[in-house]
Scaffold this motif. Structure first.
Motif, PDB file in Angstrom:
ATOM      1  N   GLU A  39     -60.753 -44.873 -87.787  1.00 36.08           N
ATOM      2  CA  GLU A  39     -60.337 -46.061 -89.522  1.00 36.08           C
ATOM      3  C   GLU A  39     -58.526 -45.718 -89.924  1.00 36.08           C
ATOM      4  OE1 GLU A  39     -63.273 -44.499 -92.358  1.00 36.08           O
ATOM      5  OE2 GLU A  39     -65.178 -46.384 -91.001  1.00 36.08           O
ATOM      6  N   HIS A  40     -58.454 -44.469 -89.238  1.00 36.87           N
ATOM      7  CA  HIS A  40     -57.174 -43.990 -89.187  1.00 36.87           C
ATOM      8  C   HIS A  40     -55.261 -44.296 -88.764  1.00 36.87           C
ATOM      9  CE1 HIS A  40     -59.045 -43.082 -93.891  1.00 36.87           C
ATOM     10  NE2 HIS A  40     -59.616 -42.350 -92.963  1.00 36.87           N
ATOM     11  N   SER A 250     -53.000 -39.366 -87.944  1.00 31.21           N
ATOM     12  CA  SER A 250     -52.764 -39.514 -89.736  1.00 31.21           C
ATOM     13  C   SER A 250     -52.712 -38.615 -90.661  1.00 31.21           C
ATOM     14  CB  SER A 250     -52.788 -41.045 -90.287  1.00 31.21           C
ATOM     15  OG  SER A 250     -54.496 -41.123 -89.964  1.00 31.21           O
ATOM     16  N   ALA A 252     -54.709 -38.635 -93.443  1.00 32.42           N
ATOM     17  CA  ALA A 252     -55.771 -39.469 -93.389  1.00 32.42           C
ATOM     18  C   ALA A 252     -56.979 -38.812 -93.170  1.00 32.42           C
ATOM     19  CB  ALA A 252     -55.817 -41.379 -94.047  1.00 32.42           C
ATOM     20  N   GLN A 256     -59.904 -37.500 -94.375  1.00 29.46           N
ATOM     21  CA  GLN A 256     -61.915 -37.598 -93.733  1.00 29.46           C
ATOM     22  C   GLN A 256     -62.483 -36.755 -93.097  1.00 29.46           C
ATOM     23  OE1 GLN A 256     -62.287 -41.633 -92.524  1.00 29.46           O
ATOM     24  NE2 GLN A 256     -63.836 -41.106 -90.919  1.00 29.46           N
TER      25      GLN A 256
END
Length: 386
Positions: A39-40, A250, A252, A256
């Motif tokens: 997702e990132h 990343s 992010a 997460q």
């Protein structure tokens, strides 16, 4: 038993993934880990990593196991180095990429590469036959797309020996340095097993931290703030920047994980006064600590040793963890009590000529690795009687 390929964890779904892995606590088997990568921006377009998860099922579709594989257009982030193999292919007019790896992305950690509720620890030999049954599935998938090879990285020793009984698969070994908990009660107890000179040296390294006005704090994932993670990420990227590179992961992704895997994250933060100056990020389960990422915004003598090794050892002793895998390479780990261990990989090379040549390379390399393992073992800091 049957198997099906999936291009993302979402296509498998959390419930099926969890049913397959059961009570497996290995952090790199968790749905949340791969979900965050996908997702990132750490997998997929622009990364050279393209997921193809193999879900193994019973005949009635009940999830049995998951094998994480990835199509690769380069060899970055693998830590079992095959650049010379790729160069040989290109030199003779062949394409080495894309290839398939069966591995944990960006993580040189030995462990299960088939996540299954039948074998939650991945340590038993009983289910090696499942790996052996899946290997031809990978080979067939490669042949259908004319890929050069597939590579099973950082697998357990018993599995590597099982698969390498077949002439189709090449067994490669390398050397890492791991720490093992032999019932230590405290850091002082641990150091008491060092020879006098090595013990004095280790204590001096730790004393230098306070002498420079530094102190370190260990925080679990549940205690971390977004600002903690943001600072860590600056440190993480600084390590790569010193080599003129950019980190693979990343911010992010890490943010997460704090939300989805907090119970398996340890962050060591180094402070000078109230100002954070360095950080080390680890994962852990109920058996092992896995040291992965580190960096600092200012250089201090021995800070790397303290943040990445001594703090991790102390955490293991306090929590009763039996093993600390601090990552690949690094002879400097030996003086801190990390023992040389063999790491194992299995390689399927489609072209018979290259398979023979690479097989000979692996045999010659193994002789050198065994010699290195013996030489480094003799440098450990422990008393001779220990």
């Amino acid at each position: 038993m049957k198997a099906q390929w999936f291009a993302s964890v979402a296509d498998i779904g959390y419930e099926r993934w969890q049913e397959a892995i059961g009570e497996t606590s290995y952090p790199f088997a968790q749905y949340a880990f791969y979900q965050a990568l996908e997702e990132h921006g750490c997998l997929g377009d622009g990364t050279g990593w393209y997921p193809e998860y193999l879900l193994v099922m019973e005949d009635d579709d009940a999830p049995l196991a998951i094998a994480p594989t990835f199509l690769k257009t380069h060899s970055h982030g693998e830590f079992v180095f095959d650049w010379s193999w790729a160069e040989a292919y290109e030199r003779y007019g062949y394409h080495y990429y894309p290839k398939r790896i069966w591995a944990v992305p960006y993580s040189p950690v030995t462990g299960p590469r088939l996540f299954t509720h039948l074998d939650p620890t991945g340590n038993t030999e009983e289910y090696a036959a499942i790996y052996a049954a899946l290997a031809p599935v990978l080979t067939q998938a490669n042949q259908e797309r004319q890929f050069s090879s597939w590579h099973l990285l950082f697998c357990r020793e018993h599995l590597a020996k099982h698969l390498s009984q077949s002439d189709d698969y090449l067994h490669r070994i390398s050397c890492q340095f791991h720490w093992f908990n032999k019932g230590y009660q405290s850091m002082e107890d641990y150091f008491s097993h060092f020879s006098s000179r090595k013990r004095k040296s280790a204590r001096k390294e730790r004393d230098k931290i306070a002498q420079q006005g530094l102190h370190l704090v260990r925080k679990l994932g549940s205690e971390l703030t977004p600002e903690d993670v943001q600072f860590f990420y600056i440190c993480y990227q600084s390590t790569y920047a010193k080599r003129g590179q950019t980190g693979y992961l990343s911010e992010a992704f890490f943010q997460q994980l704090v939300k989805s895997m907090a119970e398996q994250i340890l962050l060591v933060l180094a402070y000078k006064g109230d100002q954070p100056v360095g950080a080390s990020w680890c994962f852990f389960d109920d058996h092992s600590l896995y040291g992965r990422y580190w960096g600092c915004i200012e250089e201090f003598d021995c800070l790397h040793f303290e943040a990445c090794y001594y703090q991790g050892i102390e955490f293991c002793i306090e929590k009763g963890l039996q093993h600390f895998d601090p990552g690949t390479q690094g002879e400097h780990k030996i003086a801190r009590g990390f023992e040389p261990v063999f790491s194992h990989s299995i390689h399927y090379i489609e072209n018979p000529g290259f398979r023979d040549a690479i097989g000979n390379f692996c045999k010659e390399e193994a002789e050198a690795v065994r010699g290195y393992h013996q030489d480094t073992h003799e440098l450990l800091p422990f008393k001779q009687s220990f």
